[in-house]
Design a protein around this motif. Structure first.
Motif, short mmCIF file in Angstrom:
data_model
loop_
_atom_site.label_atom_id
_atom_site.label_comp_id
_atom_site.label_asym_id
_atom_site.label_seq_id
_atom_site.Cartn_x
_atom_site.Cartn_y
_atom_site.Cartn_z
N UNK A 201 75.06 -28.34 10.13
CA UNK A 201 75.20 -28.55 8.67
C UNK A 201 74.78 -27.59 7.84
N UNK A 202 74.67 -26.23 8.51
CA UNK A 202 74.26 -25.06 7.78
C UNK A 202 73.04 -25.11 7.05
N UNK A 203 71.88 -25.58 7.80
CA UNK A 203 70.50 -25.59 7.28
C UNK A 203 69.84 -24.59 7.78
N UNK A 204 70.15 -23.84 8.92
CA UNK A 204 69.38 -22.90 9.56
C UNK A 204 70.25 -22.46 10.72
N UNK A 205 69.64 -21.60 11.15
CA UNK A 205 70.31 -20.72 12.47
C UNK A 205 70.32 -21.42 13.86
N UNK A 206 69.61 -22.72 13.85
CA UNK A 206 69.69 -23.51 15.21
C UNK A 206 69.91 -24.79 14.97
N UNK A 207 70.84 -25.20 13.98
CA UNK A 207 71.39 -26.51 13.74
C UNK A 207 71.96 -26.99 14.92
N UNK A 208 71.60 -28.22 15.39
CA UNK A 208 72.06 -28.88 16.62
C UNK A 208 71.82 -30.47 16.29
N UNK A 209 72.41 -31.03 15.32
CA UNK A 209 71.86 -32.42 14.95
C UNK A 209 72.51 -33.40 15.57
N UNK A 210 71.76 -34.50 15.85
CA UNK A 210 72.54 -35.64 16.30
C UNK A 210 72.96 -36.58 15.07
N UNK A 211 74.20 -37.00 15.07
CA UNK A 211 74.56 -37.84 13.65
C UNK A 211 74.65 -39.14 14.20
N UNK A 212 74.08 -39.98 13.16
CA UNK A 212 74.14 -41.41 13.35
C UNK A 212 74.57 -42.14 12.11
N UNK A 213 74.88 -43.31 12.34
CA UNK A 213 75.29 -44.15 11.22
C UNK A 213 74.36 -45.45 11.00
N UNK A 214 73.19 -45.08 11.77
CA UNK A 214 72.13 -46.04 11.27
C UNK A 214 71.46 -45.77 10.02
N UNK A 215 71.28 -46.57 9.06
CA UNK A 215 71.00 -46.32 7.77
C UNK A 215 69.81 -45.44 7.63
N UNK A 216 69.68 -44.40 6.90
CA UNK A 216 68.63 -43.54 6.73
C UNK A 216 68.92 -43.15 5.35
N UNK A 217 67.68 -43.31 4.48
CA UNK A 217 67.69 -42.93 3.15
C UNK A 217 66.38 -42.12 2.72
#
Length: 487
Positions: A201-217
């Motif tokens: 997501x272009x937040x840093x050099x080591x981006x490797x995020x899990x994507x989830x549809x669990x509600x996060x706010x």
């Protein structure tokens, strides 16, 4: 009437049978999505905390005070009203924020959260599910690149804690559960699945995020993402939302990354990352064709930092790294993450492709210091020898002279053939080559005059390849590979 009943009865019977079968299935039928997550949530909610912070900021408050003209009928009223209430436009004021976190060691009082949750905080207070509160004694360490922080409290009694589980074994579609403090509503539980892995997501050099549809706010930041075994498999960190609320696209730092960072924060109070000392770029379709490697695999070395671990190990520009420390490099961005997590001083095998030949070299992993460049990507942007200044595939090339070096601001150390002009409709122009760039290599061979470039292009054309691979250096000293179509 009889006919209608005869048609409906089989459907009703089938529906009843399916319903009975559904509820009589063994427990293992729900192993990836239980009928209720209440038992799991009940065991975990006490280990999830709300984090409130406060800090003093200078300057005017967010809402400007009304200005009343001198001598106006209500001047005295406004002065008296706002002065008594401390309404001074330039006064210091305290602001607070809320986030989430979770306890990983109940005896020691260790709590994990996002770094951005506590950024700039003067006071940090931990609010537990049972209503009790503890002040944070110390921030043991923080890592801005992974956006993580480790906090220390002094518990009056052992706290409920949770453990990390493996994130590498997660699959898209696995059930996950988030618990946190959205909009200040502590102890909120939401359920969803892993929507994708290895998100950048272009937040840093080591981006490797899990994507989830669990509600996060807002307020879920720093809170845990659990698997159905009650293990932390991610730290909820960011969302994509045009409205400010959840639209089902949330991102969590994988637990494999979090556990590694937390261990180092406990030991050293900082994160010590591995360093190779290379500039890399993606193996695009046209570059893959010129090198004979599968597209979108490996990491192409565009430049090697002098005296770096990579240089000492013999890595060269043009090498395509396929494996590092026995881990597949499936993409260009995968290499920095693998190297960063490698132990400092470890002798790691590097499997690479050099001019069509596979090689294995051994490199001793260095430590990334603040002054070092991250192992990062560069942004993509039968023939007689022609006389200097002749055009080759839309490029007017000349051998480097003192005059041309001054004209284009080129350092004396730069060797190659300078681009004096370029046909704007040519393939080279579309690939980002511009006047003042220097072609250092053509088809992975060093060049010193336009004839060398022409010979390389001719050689590639006769070999039946569709593009020639140039290594290009600009006036700033940045090196990159560019595959230019020749047909």
């Amino acid at each position: 009437m009889t006919g209608k009943i005869s048609v409906l009865m089989p459907r009703l019977l089938l529906s009843a049978i399916m319903t009975m079968a559904l509820f009589s299935c063994p427990a293992q039928a729900f192993q990836n999505g239980p009928a209720s997550v209440a038992p799991v949530a009940k065991k975990l909610v006490d280990a999830v905390v709300n984090i409130s912070t406060s800090q003093t900021v200078k300057g005017p408050s967010g809402v400007p005070l009304p200005k009343v003209p001198k001598g106006a009928p209500f001047e005295d009223f406004f002065d008296d009203f706002f002065n008594k209430r401390g309404g001074v436009p330039n006064s210091d004021r305290k602001i607070s924020s809320l986030g989430s976190g979770f306890v990983i060691d109940g005896n020691e009082g260790l709590i994990v959260t996002n770094n951005h949750v506590i950024e700039g905080a003067e006071e940090i207070e931990i609010n537990f599910h049972d209503g009790s509160k503890l002040k944070v004694d110390k921030v043991l360490g923080r890592d801005t690149k992974a956006d993580l922080a480790l906090l220390k409290v002094t518990p009056k009694k052992p706290l409920k804690d949770v453990k990390f589980g493996p994130s590498a074994t997660l699959e898209v579609g696995d059930w996950v559960m988030a618990i946190g403090n959205p909009f200040g509503l502590g102890g909120s539980v939401s359920l969803g699945i892993i929507s994708a892995k290895s998100r950048d997501i272009n937040s840093g050099p080591y981006d490797d995020y899990l994507q989830t549809d669990a509600a996060i706010n807002k307020g879920n930041s720093g809170g845990p993402l659990f698997n159905m075994d009650g293990e932390v498999i991610g730290v909820n960190t960011a969302i994509i939302s045009p409205t400010g609320g959840s639209i089902g696209i949330g991102f969590a730092v994988p637990s494999d990354t979090v556990a590694n960072v937390v261990d180092q924060l406990k030991q050293f109070g900082e994160v010590r990352r591995g360093w190779l000392g290379v500039k890399i770029q993606t193996v695009t379709d046209d570059i893959a064709e010129t090198l004979g490697v599968p597209e979108n695999s490996g990491a192409l070395i565009a430049a090697v930092t002098p005296e770096s671990p990579a240089a000492k190990a013999g890595l060269e520009a043009g090498d395509v790294i396929l494996k590092f420390d026995n881990k597949d490099v499936t993409s260009m961005r995968g290499l920095p993450r693998i190297v960063a997590q490698a132990p400092i001083g470890k002798a790691a095998d590097v499997e690479l492709l050099r001019k069509g030949e596979r090689k294995t070299l051994q490199v001793t992993v260095g430590r990334l210091d603040d002054g070092d460049d991250t192992d990062s990507d560069l942004k993509e942007q039968g023939s007689e020898s022609p006389a200097p200044g002749s055009s080759i595939i839309g490029l007017k090339l000349s051998a480097l002279t003192s005059e041309l070096r001054r004209k284009y601001g080129l350092d004396d150390k730069i060797k190659g053939v300078v681009v004096e002009s370029i046909d704007p409709q040519s393939a080279a122009a579309k690939k980002g080559i511009k006047a003042g760039d220097v072609i250092v290599e053509a088809a992975q061979e060093a060049v010193s005059d336009p004839g060398d470039v022409a010979a390389s292009v001719d050689k590639v054309r006769k070999a039946g390849r569709k593009a020639v691979l140039f290594r290009v250096e600009d006036g700033k000293g940045d090196l990159r590979f560019v595959a230019v179509p020749i047909s």
